[in-house]
Design an enzyme around this catalytic site. Structure first.
Site, PDB file in Angstrom:
ATOM      1  N   GLU A 263      -7.865  -3.218   4.557  1.00 20.04           N
ATOM      2  CA  GLU A 263      -7.774  -2.195   3.503  1.00 20.04           C
ATOM      3  C   GLU A 263      -8.386  -2.830   2.269  1.00 20.04           C
ATOM      4  OE1 GLU A 263      -7.037  -0.560   0.327  1.00 20.04           O
ATOM      5  OE2 GLU A 263      -4.901  -0.979   0.603  1.00 20.04           O
ATOM      6  N   CYS A 296      -5.500  -0.970  -8.909  1.00 24.88           N
ATOM      7  CA  CYS A 296      -5.288  -0.218  -7.670  1.00 24.88           C
ATOM      8  C   CYS A 296      -6.612  -0.122  -6.934  1.00 24.88           C
ATOM      9  CB  CYS A 296      -4.788   1.197  -7.941  1.00 24.88           C
ATOM     10  SG  CYS A 296      -3.173   1.312  -8.691  1.00 24.88           S
TER      11      CYS A 296
END
EC number: 1.2.1.3
Length: 496
Positions: A263, A296
């Protein structure tokens, strides 16, 4: 010494583990190395923790292998679920402590940290519920054969988590791996090891046998590299930058071809159409980029606004960003704390300077806040072009660009003009526009009239250079299982 007494303004005094958690015990590293953990709010040293070297990785992997090949392999799915639920209950019981530790070494606002821990609880419970629902199937082929397909655990899983959501990533990784019957060696990020070690102290209390969950602190180039290339690790899962993801993929390929999920980074578009509720859109665009200090992977760092409302939107967005409270993470009204480290702080400031040098306009921010701690003002750039570094590259900080578009087709083209494809958002009142644009965007997650609203039931992961595989939801179970086909001959003769 493998623990030290620390104190936070939110939790008071507590016992902070500093050792490597192997076989349900905190131990010193084999080479006796330690490293400093820095408080990003004031740049002071919080404590030292033990550093895992290649020797320690070998020991942790051996512990995980012994557990996997031993009693854990025979553990019932129902009991695996109970253990995960026990762990979730302990997270919930210790929410104030865990949140405080997150704020201490990560710098995130305490209100946000509490939200993270609540999500950890939900994630662990969700996968606790999945543990006894992983099923196979029977496939009919011919009358004289009986065929079944079953899902089996992969084995020893190396897990390498990032510093932006230390405990949430801890839960995201451990939950599905344990539900599927694997054992784990998890490496925390060197910038933020404290929360992961406190969480590890709950593993034994939850009832897990020794060796099932091992948590080590160390550096990516040493411990992370050792996990990625280890010949007795069956699977590696990594969350972090695309650059490091490539390194891990190469290490896995050149060792034992271990399975890999990644990820990785993002440069996500946040698209606002002229028919959107502008005040609602501004709230979500603000949250989309400045939440968690902009740290993020799915941050909405490329804002595209339809030209008819562009000027109005820029003015209101600037005013909204200026209201974000930047400061002490333990203050109740703080929205944005410091960046996680000096390295990250310097990197972001370099990008801000690059934007200025390229001719972009700083609508607000663009400077350090204060003279102590790694605080950066929320920064918005306008008058940008698609070839600017601040538009093309992941900054991983409280910095966004904002540009105009004319038509729906333009918005889609701009949204997809990135090597990344982790997330995107569309703001509109028109359902047809929402669906058409969502379907056309090359991103693993598309939010409509919202942003950053992840949930443990929903899969999360990227297209293109944003990764391989999916975290969360039922999809994550595929990361930690392998498929076995069994075909049983019922007849006696070889043929006929």
């Amino acid at each position: 010494m493998t623990s030290v007494q620390l104190e936070t303004p939110h939790s008071g005094k507590y016992e902070q583990p500093t050792g490597l958690f192997i076989n349900n015990e905190f131990v010193k590293g084999q080479e006796g190395k330690t490293f400093d953990v820095i408080n990003p709010s004031d740049e002071s040293v919080i404590t030292q923790v033990h550093e895992a070297t290649e020797k320690d990785v070998d020991i942790a992997v051996a512990a995980a292998r012994k557990a996997f090949e031993g009693s854990w392999r025979q553990e019932t799915p129902e009991n695996r679920g109970k253990l995960l639920n026990n762990l979730a209950n302990l997270f919930e019981k210790n929410i104030d402590l865990l949140a405080a530790v997150e704020s201490l070494d990560n710098g995130k606002a305490i209100s946000m940290a509490k939200g993270d821990i609540s999500m950890c609880v939900g994630c662990l419970r969700y996968y606790g519920g999945w543990a006894d629902k992983i099923t196979g199937k029977v496939i009919d082929t011919t009358p004289d054969t009986f065929n079944y397909v079953k899902k089996e655990p992969i084995g020893v899983c190396g897990q390498i988590i990032p510093w932006n959501f230390p405990l949430l990533m801890w839960a995201w990784k451990i939950g599905p791996a344990i539900a599927c019957g694997n054992t784990v060696v998890l490496k925390t990020a060197e910038q933020t090891p404290l929360g992961g070690l406190v969480a590890a102290s709950l593993v034994k209390e939850a009832g897990f046998p020794p060796g099932v969950i091992n948590v080590i602190s160390g550096f990516g180039k040493v411990a992370g590299a050792a996990l990625s290339s280890h010949m007795d690790v069956d699977k590696v899962a990594f969350t972090g930058s695309t650059v490091v993801g490539r390194t891990i993929l190469k290490a896995a390929a050149s060792s034992n071809l271990k399975k890999v999920t990644l990820e990785l980074g993002g440069k996500s578009p946040n698209i606002v159409f002229e028919d959107a509720d502008i005040d609602n859109a501004i709230s979500w665009v603000n949250f989309g980029i400045f939440f968690n200090h902009g740290q993020c992977c799915c941050a909405g760092s490329r804002v595209y606004v339809q030209e008819s409302i562009y000027d109005k939107f820029v003015q209101k967005f600037k005013e909204r960003a200026q209201k974000n409270v930047v400061g002490d993470p333990f203050a109740a009204d703080t929205f944005q704390g410091p960046q996680v480290s000096k390295v990250q702080f310097d990197r972001i400031m370099e990008y801000i300077q690059a934007g200025k040098d390229a001719g972009a306009t700083v609508e607000t921010g663009g400077k350090r806040k204060g003279d102590k701690g790694y605080f950066i003002e929320p920064t918005i750039f306008s008058n940008v072009t698609e070839d600017m570094k601040i538009v093309k590259e992941e900054i991983f900080g409280p910095v966004c660009s904002i540009a105009k578009f004319k038509t729906k087709e333009d918005a889609i083209k701009l949204g997809n003009a990135s090597t990344y494809g982790l997330a995107a958002a569309v703001h509109t009142k028109n359902l047809n526009t929402a669906i058409e644009v969502s379907n056309a965007l090359k991103a693993g997650t598309v939010w409509v009239n919202t942003y950053n609203t992840l949930h443990h039931q929903m899969p999360f992961g990227g297209y293109k250079e944003s990764g391989i595989g999916r975290e969360l939801g039922e999809d994550a179970l595929a990361n930690y299982t392998q498929t076995k086909t069994v075909s049983i001959r019922l007849g006696d003769a070889l043929f006929g």
